[in-house]
Design an enzyme around this catalytic site. Structure first.
Site, short mmCIF file in Angstrom:
data_model
loop_
_atom_site.label_atom_id
_atom_site.label_comp_id
_atom_site.label_asym_id
_atom_site.label_seq_id
_atom_site.Cartn_x
_atom_site.Cartn_y
_atom_site.Cartn_z
N GLY A 92 28.28 -16.26 -40.46
CA GLY A 92 28.57 -16.94 -39.20
C GLY A 92 29.01 -18.37 -39.45
O GLY A 92 29.94 -18.87 -38.81
N ARG A 120 28.91 -11.04 -33.37
CA ARG A 120 28.31 -12.34 -33.04
C ARG A 120 29.20 -13.16 -32.10
O ARG A 120 30.42 -13.08 -32.14
CB ARG A 120 27.97 -13.10 -34.33
CG ARG A 120 26.91 -12.30 -35.09
CD ARG A 120 26.41 -12.99 -36.29
NE ARG A 120 25.71 -14.21 -35.97
CZ ARG A 120 25.30 -15.09 -36.87
NH1 ARG A 120 25.53 -14.86 -38.15
NH2 ARG A 120 24.67 -16.18 -36.52
N ASP A 335 16.02 -21.00 -39.08
CA ASP A 335 16.15 -19.97 -40.13
C ASP A 335 14.80 -19.62 -40.77
O ASP A 335 14.71 -18.66 -41.53
CB ASP A 335 17.13 -20.43 -41.21
CG ASP A 335 18.57 -20.42 -40.70
OD1 ASP A 335 18.84 -19.78 -39.65
OD2 ASP A 335 19.42 -21.06 -41.33
N ARG A 366 16.74 -11.17 -34.57
CA ARG A 366 15.59 -11.39 -35.46
C ARG A 366 14.26 -11.27 -34.74
O ARG A 366 13.27 -10.86 -35.34
CB ARG A 366 15.70 -12.75 -36.16
CG ARG A 366 16.75 -12.75 -37.22
CD ARG A 366 16.77 -14.01 -38.05
NE ARG A 366 17.77 -13.84 -39.10
CZ ARG A 366 18.45 -14.83 -39.67
NH1 ARG A 366 18.24 -16.07 -39.29
NH2 ARG A 366 19.33 -14.57 -40.61
N ARG A 411 17.23 -12.51 -44.08
CA ARG A 411 15.96 -13.24 -43.88
C ARG A 411 14.84 -12.32 -43.40
O ARG A 411 13.67 -12.55 -43.69
CB ARG A 411 16.17 -14.41 -42.91
CG ARG A 411 17.19 -15.42 -43.44
CD ARG A 411 17.10 -16.76 -42.75
NE ARG A 411 18.32 -17.52 -42.97
CZ ARG A 411 18.63 -18.19 -44.07
NH1 ARG A 411 17.80 -18.23 -45.08
NH2 ARG A 411 19.77 -18.85 -44.17
#
Ligand code: S3P
Length: 455
Positions: A92, A120, A335, A366, A411
């Site tokens: 991104g 996105r 993040d 997420r 992540r």
């Protein structure tokens, strides 16, 4: 690729933090834009920075990468419309920053990405760029491919950021720099400021002015920043040293905190205050985290972090009031939220996180991925899966083993692999390939410190 992380008690050793992804991508772009001979060390040789380098070379070939060293050469040819669509893979940051740069250069290109990047939102960048005079077209739902046409950037564009996003901020700054125009940005919720720091380092004409709502200049009267850039030739430097990535370090930090014995030292970690609030949060949760050898490298704070096993307590964002405005916390730790949730899962008591809307439009949703993972490993929580979560820590007990889907999100994958060290029968994480986008040697590094992760 699936990985399984088995129970392991000890985390011990000393490690040099991998290079910062955000900074690696920015120095490629600004270094390329400078168009002078420059060498870079500490570069993160991972898929995201590599797709940014390829994108720049498609416009005008001047970047050579050799491990963690990069050479950018002065170009002889002018930037040109690339022959083929530019593929930014999973990144991104790469896509949004290149969108701004290409718009400012006044050339034409199409930007594409992988399945995740193709979902996105890009209107957040396309809209301000259009207001600046750039021309572009997205899919009807605002997602890539992005078609960029030749436009003309206006001077002294003023933009009040509707979302807290360093990618949007950096994209429009890069458009202004490439077009040799001025820009003013009002940022109510401060986001990572590596682009501004790098422009300062290159002696560019940029000012970051705090905005206060009253004379007291107290924390609660701090509204945000006004960023003013005026065109001036950037001064060439011969060498740039990329500091370590705080977000990568956060996985190591939490592994050290939830381990049962040992001591971990992570060297050369970037500690830019717009990125490193997690340290304060983990300390207020009772984490044994300390910083030494603090210094400045390439206009970025850096230091060594020492971590040891800790009895963690749950945490509520309002506890931070007094140091950082509560509504300014999330952009700083955006993040690190998945791995913070893992730390909280092994803490005593509940942890509450709100204002998480941006978390749902990252490489995956997420927040939903964390909730699904918690369902699988037996951590109790309440969440609307849209903006908040309250989770109940497991009081330092080990958790059940489980199989978890990372949804192709690096992540999420790394967070649940770290949780695996405290599982009774191991955690299998499906779809781990994208760890390569930000932390290529994750498995080997974690295993060298005492974890037990296998394919
Ligand atoms: C990044 C900014 C953040 C962050 C991303 C990297 C950057 O995104 O989540 O991983 O390098 O500018 P937003 O700016 O969209 O919040």
């Amino acid at each position: 690729m699936n990985l399984k992380s088995f129970n392991s008690e000890l985390i011990k050793g000393s490690i040099v933090c991998p290079g910062d992804k955000s900074i690696s991508q920015r120095i490629l772009i600004l270094g390329w834009l400078l168009n002078k001979n420059i060498t870079i060390s500490g570069f993160l040789n991972a898929e995201d920075p590599l797709s940014t380098a390829n994108a720049l070379n498609q416009i005008s070939d001047s970047i050579e990468i050799n491990g963690n060293e990069v050479i950018i050469k002065e170009r002889t040819a002018e930037p040109k419309n690339p022959k083929n669509p530019i593929d930014l893979g999973n990144s991104g940051t790469g896509m949004r920053l290149m969108f701004g740069l290409i718009s400012g250069l006044g050339i034409e290109a199409t930007l594409i990405g992988d399945d995740s990047l193709s979902k996105r939102p890009m209107r957040r960048v396309a809209d301000p760029l259009k207001e600046m005079g750039a021309l572009n077209k997205l899919k009807i739902d605002g997602t890539p491919p992005i078609e960029i046409f030749k436009g003309k950037i206006i001077d002294d564009f003023v933009y009040e950021m509707p979302v807290a996003s360093a990618q949007v901020k950096s994209s429009i700054i890069l458009a202004a720099i490439a077009a040799k125009k001025g820009i003013t940005i009002i940022e109510e919720s401060p986001t990572r400021n590596h682009t501004e720091r790098m422009i300062e380092y290159f002696k560019g004409n940029i000012e970051i002015l705090p905005i206060w709502c009253d004379e007291s200049k107290s924390l609660n009267s701090f509204i945000g920043n006004k960023i003013v850039y005026k065109p001036r030739e950037l001064i060439s430097i011969e060498h740039y040293d990329v500091v370590g990535d705080f977000s990568s370090a956060s996985f190591l930090i939490v592994a050290g905190l939830i381990s049962k014995s040992g001591k971990l030292i992570i060297k050369n970690v970037g500690l830019n205050p717009s990125r490193s609030l997690l340290i304060k949060i983990l300390k207020s949760m009772g984490g044994n985290v300390s910083i030494s050898n603090k210094r400045m490298v390439s206009n970025e704070e850096v230091g060594d972090i020492t971590v040891s096993p800790s009895k963690l307590k749950g945490f509520n964002v309002s506890h931070l009031l007094g140091e950082v405005r509560a509504d300014h916390v999330i952009p700083n730790i955006i993040d690190e939220i998945p791995i913070l949730c893992i730390a909280a899962a092994f803490a005593e008591g509940s942890t509450i996180l709100g204002d998480l809307e941006e978390l749902t439009i990252k490489e995956s949703n997420r927040l939903a991925a964390i909730c699904d993972g918690f369902d699988a490993i037996g951590i109790k929580y309440f969440s609307d899966r849209k903006s908040s979560i309250k989770l109940y820590g497991n009081h330092n007990e080990d958790i059940n083993g489980a199989e978890i889907d990372s949804h192709g999100d690096h992540r999420i994958a790394m967070s649940f692999l770290i949780a695996g060290m405290r599982s009774k029968n191991g955690i299998t994480v499906k779809n781990c390939k994208n760890i390569e986008t930000s932390f290529p040697n994750f498995k080997d590094i974690m295993n060298s410190l005492g974890m037990n992760i296998n394919e």
